[in-house]
Design a protein around this motif. Sequence first.
Motif, short mmCIF file in Angstrom:
data_model
loop_
_atom_site.label_atom_id
_atom_site.label_comp_id
_atom_site.label_asym_id
_atom_site.label_seq_id
_atom_site.Cartn_x
_atom_site.Cartn_y
_atom_site.Cartn_z
N VAL A 13 1.18 -1.16 -0.12
CA VAL A 13 -0.24 -0.02 -0.08
C VAL A 13 1.21 1.21 0.31
O VAL A 13 1.71 1.26 0.32
N LYS A 261 -2.23 -3.36 -3.31
CA LYS A 261 -3.19 -3.15 -3.02
C LYS A 261 -3.18 -1.59 -3.00
O LYS A 261 -2.12 -0.63 -2.01
N CYS A 262 -4.38 -0.83 -3.21
CA CYS A 262 -4.27 0.75 -3.15
C CYS A 262 -4.93 1.12 -1.33
O CYS A 262 -5.60 0.18 -1.64
N ASP A 263 -4.93 2.05 -1.41
CA ASP A 263 -6.23 2.03 0.16
C ASP A 263 -6.81 1.91 -0.22
O ASP A 263 -8.38 1.77 0.88
N ASP A 264 -7.97 2.47 -1.86
CA ASP A 264 -9.30 2.03 -1.73
C ASP A 264 -9.43 0.67 -2.60
O ASP A 264 -10.67 0.15 -2.45
N GLY A 265 -8.83 0.05 -2.34
CA GLY A 265 -8.86 -1.58 -2.49
C GLY A 265 -8.51 -1.94 -4.06
O GLY A 265 -7.86 -3.15 -4.82
N ARG A 266 -8.15 -1.00 -5.18
CA ARG A 266 -7.50 -0.93 -6.41
C ARG A 266 -6.42 -1.50 -6.22
O ARG A 266 -5.02 -1.83 -5.45
N CYS A 301 -3.26 4.35 -8.59
CA CYS A 301 -2.57 4.93 -8.07
C CYS A 301 -1.35 5.26 -7.99
O CYS A 301 0.06 4.58 -7.43
#
Length: 316
Positions: A13, A261-266, A301
């Motif tokens: 992340v 994974k980014c903070d938003d799950g992507r 991201c």
Amino acid sequence: RVLFRSVIGAVVVVSVLAVAGVVAGVRLLSNHSASTASPAGNAAAAAKPGPFAGTYRADFGAPALINGGPLEGAAPSTATWALRSACRPDGCVATASRVGGDGGPPVSSLVFDEINGQWLAVGFGSDECHNAPAQIWEAFTLALHPDGSLTGDVTGTSSNTCSGRQTVTFTRTGDVNAANLPDPATLPPRVASPAEGLRGRYHSTRTFTSGIGQLQGDYDVVTSCLRTGDRCMSYFHAPADFRPLVFSAGTWALDTTSDGKCDDGRLFDLKATGQYPLPQPAQNPIPLLTGHGHWEQTGACAVAADFDETFTRTGD
């Protein structure tokens, strides 16, 4: 036949680092050759039979994570090895060949050197790591006991964060026809590498030029060198983070790829590269290692930044 086969699994992340690690097996290549050079010839003339010789049953424990954690479904295994050893003025050497079974790493031959009371063999081969070809390093470390048995462990590491460990016991079961094995007395001496000073525990501080906050962590590192001394793997590891550095021509190189994974799950793809020159003058242990690298996330991201990193030794 594999030594390790499991996904450690991890997430990278932007604000929290947890590099993925996949445990994989390898096929090792032999790292020895006969030599007619004067040093080896003189040593061969003065060689005497060594203590690590005969036919051995090699009992390998269930593969585990490099930090000792268990692997689900892992099981012990067994193989048979034949060994021939010689002790020369420059030290004891043993040539080893698998003659039966498929336990442990799928290695067909090795060269062991006795160093500080332990028998060490290091080699490398290729396998898949993160679904891509990778060079995997294997290091055997064995201690000889009065009853003739040897115990120790095997570690496997790669430059792309694949790693694992298992215990091994060599139990002598009989004699061996020495003519069927390479003569260890004719091999060139093992060459010590200055990279072997990178050992123990280190604290890492990685500072980026932009886009990513400073990352810090504490690691154990083990350095395994080919007996030629020109190439080494220094594998920094923590429970959920791995920093493999491959040493060659006076510099350690970092070259890893993974996803996260980014903070938003992507999801994003990550590539990290770097160079860490050997400190001068050479020291053992190495108290401070510094380097410079590049971090690039693509996909969601996305971010790219250079970084400076310092490894400060904190203990054994």
